[in-house]
Each structure stands twice: as structure tokens, then as C-alpha cells.
Write a protein that holds these residues in place. Structure first.
Motif, PDB file in Angstrom:
ATOM      1  N   ILE A  16      21.852  24.031  16.769  1.00  0.00           N
ATOM      2  CA  ILE A  16      21.365  25.282  17.357  1.00  0.00           C
ATOM      3  C   ILE A  16      20.816  26.201  16.274  1.00  0.00           C
ATOM      4  O   ILE A  16      21.028  25.977  15.074  1.00  0.00           O
ATOM      5  N   ALA A  52      25.317  25.073  13.722  1.00  0.00           N
ATOM      6  CA  ALA A  52      24.277  26.048  13.386  1.00  0.00           C
ATOM      7  C   ALA A  52      23.679  25.849  12.002  1.00  0.00           C
ATOM      8  O   ALA A  52      22.646  26.451  11.691  1.00  0.00           O
ATOM      9  N   VAL A  78      28.598  22.587  18.942  1.00  0.00           N
ATOM     10  CA  VAL A  78      27.304  23.002  18.414  1.00  0.00           C
ATOM     11  C   VAL A  78      27.401  23.173  16.906  1.00  0.00           C
ATOM     12  O   VAL A  78      28.472  23.457  16.364  1.00  0.00           O
ATOM     13  N   ASP A  88      20.098  28.443  21.620  1.00  0.00           N
ATOM     14  CA  ASP A  88      21.551  28.290  21.630  1.00  0.00           C
ATOM     15  C   ASP A  88      22.136  28.405  23.028  1.00  0.00           C
ATOM     16  O   ASP A  88      22.563  27.412  23.613  1.00  0.00           O
TER      17      ASP A  88
END
Length: 369
Positions: free
Chosen positions: A165, A190, A188, A170
Motif C-alpha cells: 500500500i 507500506a 498490508v 490503501d
């Protein structure tokens, strides 16, 4: 044992599908395969995995080659090694450069196991033969394509999905995935795409029952991660922050995370990785094994290490055909019913395909005793 020869294949493998994260787009992976030979003719295999750009961590494959050639290999010259754990001490004077160190250290572990007619997993505690695995998915501009990819991976048996993401990509994809796959083990990643100012936005992910949020902030943001973890019910997982046992101890002391993505190359090799596993077990931190788009060599190493029963969360150890059209092994690594079998041969348990190495790589000898 004495190291008598070190050879290298510089390899480039094209990816089946471009892989996009918050810091870039990957269409092929460059890596080196190292062959380390002892005085008896036994040969260990290691993989040098840094990316070509310093966007994941500071190391690149080119800087790692320089450090290995000019600083690490000379430390192995004319040294009698009785156990691979000694390599970390030999390399101690060279600061950082963990992936360069790992490529040689893991090759020596493989060499040591073969020299003693053992599988590498026999040097770890409480191992198993089948490993549950997950899959990592890059940023997709088309949500329908994203859902189709996930459907395909779920049908193949992958037991966990990790979605990359970034700001602006997101909440919507996570919401769509949860709508179609309400019970999927989903997390997820980042890759440091956010800052502390994004805390309120990140808190909106809390409602989607994520297994964890990996590395939302920068690699040195232990304090900011601690602040965010205090506001979330979802586990924070640290990746780029963790280069050593000391980093794990700091993260635990500050409350920066509840999970550790352990990548053997990023911590300098197996010896340090074993210390981190022991610490996480002692402190109750969830630890799981991440990946670096490895070839079958690094993938086999990860399988050997992930055979330890402490690794209950499916790691990023996909089948060979997840990323590449063909691997450099004689026998590719395959997934069956959501699990991958741990190679059972000596050392890391796999055999290189010289034909494929020469097809995709360039061979050179970098040390002769």
C-alpha cells in the motif's frame, strides 16, 4: 575447513508480472549466486539479494559486491573455520553491509552442512517438513485485476495475502478485498510510505481485521512506530527497522511493534537470525520469514530456516513460478495444498541448473587460495 575458492554468477531473471511498491516498480531481479568451495571440494551456495537501487535499504547489489570483494572475502583468507557461527565474528569489523555478509555466511552454512552430510534444517530446533506459505501482491491500478489475482492465489492454496500500500492506495483496495474475502488472512505492507502525520488515516485500517500493518514509517522511526502501535489494535510489524538482535530489543523495549518480519539477508545471515528467533520466542513477539524476490537458492534457504515450529504465521516463501518464468534450479519449488515441502537433500537441499545459470548469468571466479 578452509575456503579455497569462491565463484560468482551474476544473474538477471525477468519477472512474470511487474511488481510495484511504494518505492518503485520491479520488472526483473538482479542477484548473484555465490559458490564457496572448501579444501576437500565441498561446495556451498549463497545468494546476494540487494536491489539495484538503495530504496529498500542502503545496500545495493553493486555496493555489496564491492564490500564482499574488498573487505569480507579477505577476512576469510587463510582462516580455519570450525563452525559457521564464527563467520559473523570474522565479519564484525565491517560495519553494516548485512546482505553482503549474509551471502557469504549462508553459503558457508550450506557448505558446513554438506561437509557433514546433513540437511541444514538439522541445525535448527523442532523442525517440520511442510511449510504454510503466503503471497505478496504489488500495487495494482485496476481493482478488478487485483481481486482476480487474489482469487487465483487463494485457489492455488496460498494461506495469507500481503498487499503493498501507499498514500492514495490503501483503504479502498483493502475494503474491496475484505468484501470479497471476509475470512482471508490479510495484511498490508507500506514500505515506509507514511509519516506520523498520517496516524489518523492509518487508524482507519483497524476495522478490517488485518493480521498486521507492516513498516508504515521510516526505517529509523522506532519512536513513531511505538506511538502508532499504542493507538492501534492491529499489530504493527517491523521490517526495514530490523537489522540485528539489538534492533529487536530496542523495538520491544519501546513497544514499537508486536511482530517482526525476519529476513535472513537483512540481519547478516543465519547466526544473527537464530538469535532474533530466540529473543522473539522469549518475549512473545510474532516472528515470521520475509522474502527478497530470491531465486530458488534463497527460497530453499528460507524453507530450511522456516521449518522451525516457531514460524506459525505463513511467510513470503512463494513457489518458484510466483515471480519467475523459470528458476535456476534443476527442480523448481512448488506449492501443494497451501504448503511447500522443505527440500530434503544435503545443505539447503537443492541443485543448481548450470544450463539456466549460463542462460541468465555471467560466471566469474573472484577468489582462489
Amino acid at each position: 575447513m578452509m575456503i579455497s575458492r569462491i565463484e560468482r554468477y551474476r544473474v538477471r531473471l525477468p519477472l512474470r508480472i511487474p511488481f510495484e511498491t511504494s518505492y518503485g516498480r520491479l520488472t526483473e531481479k538482479a542477484f548473484d549466486i555465490l559458490l564457496v568451495t572448501d579444501e576437500l571440494g565441498n561446495q556451498g551456495i549463497g545468494e546476494l539479494v540487494p536491489f539495484e537501487q538503495p530504496d529498500y535499504i542502503e545496500e545495493t547489489i553493486e555496493t555489496a559486491r564491492i564490500i564482499s570483494q574488498n573487505h569480507l572475502i579477505p577476512l576469510l583468507t587463510n582462516k580455519e573455520i570450525t563452525h559457521p557461527k564464527e563467520v559473523a565474528d570474522l565479519f564484525y569489523e565491517v560495519k553494516g553491509n548485512q546482505m553482503a555478509k549474509s551471502s557469504l555466511e549462508t553459503a558457508i552454512w550450506d557448505l558446513y552442512a554438506k561437509r557433514h552430510n546433513q540437511s541444514l534444517k538439522n541445525y535448527f530446533n523442532k523442525t517440520r517438513l511442510q511449510i504454510p506459505v503466503g503471497v505478496s501482491i504489488g500495487i495494482q491500478t485496476n481493482l478488478d485485476e487485483l481481486l482476480n489475482q487474489i482469487t487465483s492465489y487463494v485457489e492455488q492454496g496460498y494461506q495469507r495475502v500481503k498487499l503493498k500500500i501507499r498514500p492514495g492506495y490503501d483503504l479502498e483496495p483493502v475494503q474491496e478485498i475484505r468484501r470479497k474475502f471476509p475470512n482471508l488472512a490479510l495484511m498490508v505492507d507500506a514500505n515506509s510510505a507514511y509519516a506520523i502525520e498520517d496516524m489518523q488515516h492509518l487508524k482507519k485500517l483497524d476495522i478490517y481485521d488485518l493480521a498486521m500493518i507492516e513498516q508504515p514509517f521510516a526505517a529509523n522511526d522506532f519512536l513513531d512506530h511505538a506511538q502508532l502501535q499504542g493507538e492501534l489494535k492491529t499489530k504493527i510489524c517491523l521490517d526495514e527497522n530490523i537489522r540485528s538482535l539489538k534492533d529487536c530489543e530496542l523495538a520491544f523495549s519501546l513497544g514499537s511493534c508486536q511482530s517482526i518480519n525476519l529476513k535472513i539477508p537483512r540481519v547478516g545471515g543465519i547466526t544473527e537470525a537464530m538469535k532474533i528467533v530466540e529473543f522473539c520466542q522469549e518475549k512473545g513477539l510474532l516472528v515470521w520469514l520475509g522474502g527478497m524476490f530470491e531465486s530458488g537458492v534463497g527460497r530453499a534457504l528460507n524453507l530450511q530456516f522456516a521449518s522451525q515450529k516457531i514460524f506459525t504465521f505463513p511467510g513470503d516463501i512463494s513457489a518458484s513460478d510466483r515471480y519467475y518464468y523459470e528458476d535456476i534450479l534443476e527442480q523448481p519449488i512448488e506449492i501443494q495444498h497451501g504448503e511447500i515441502h522443505v527440500p530434503e537433500g544435503l545443505g539447503i537441499g537443492v541443485t543448481l541448473s548450470e544450463k539456466k545459470l549460463l542462460k541468465y548469468g555471467l560466471h566469474e571466479t573472484i577468489f582462489i587460495r
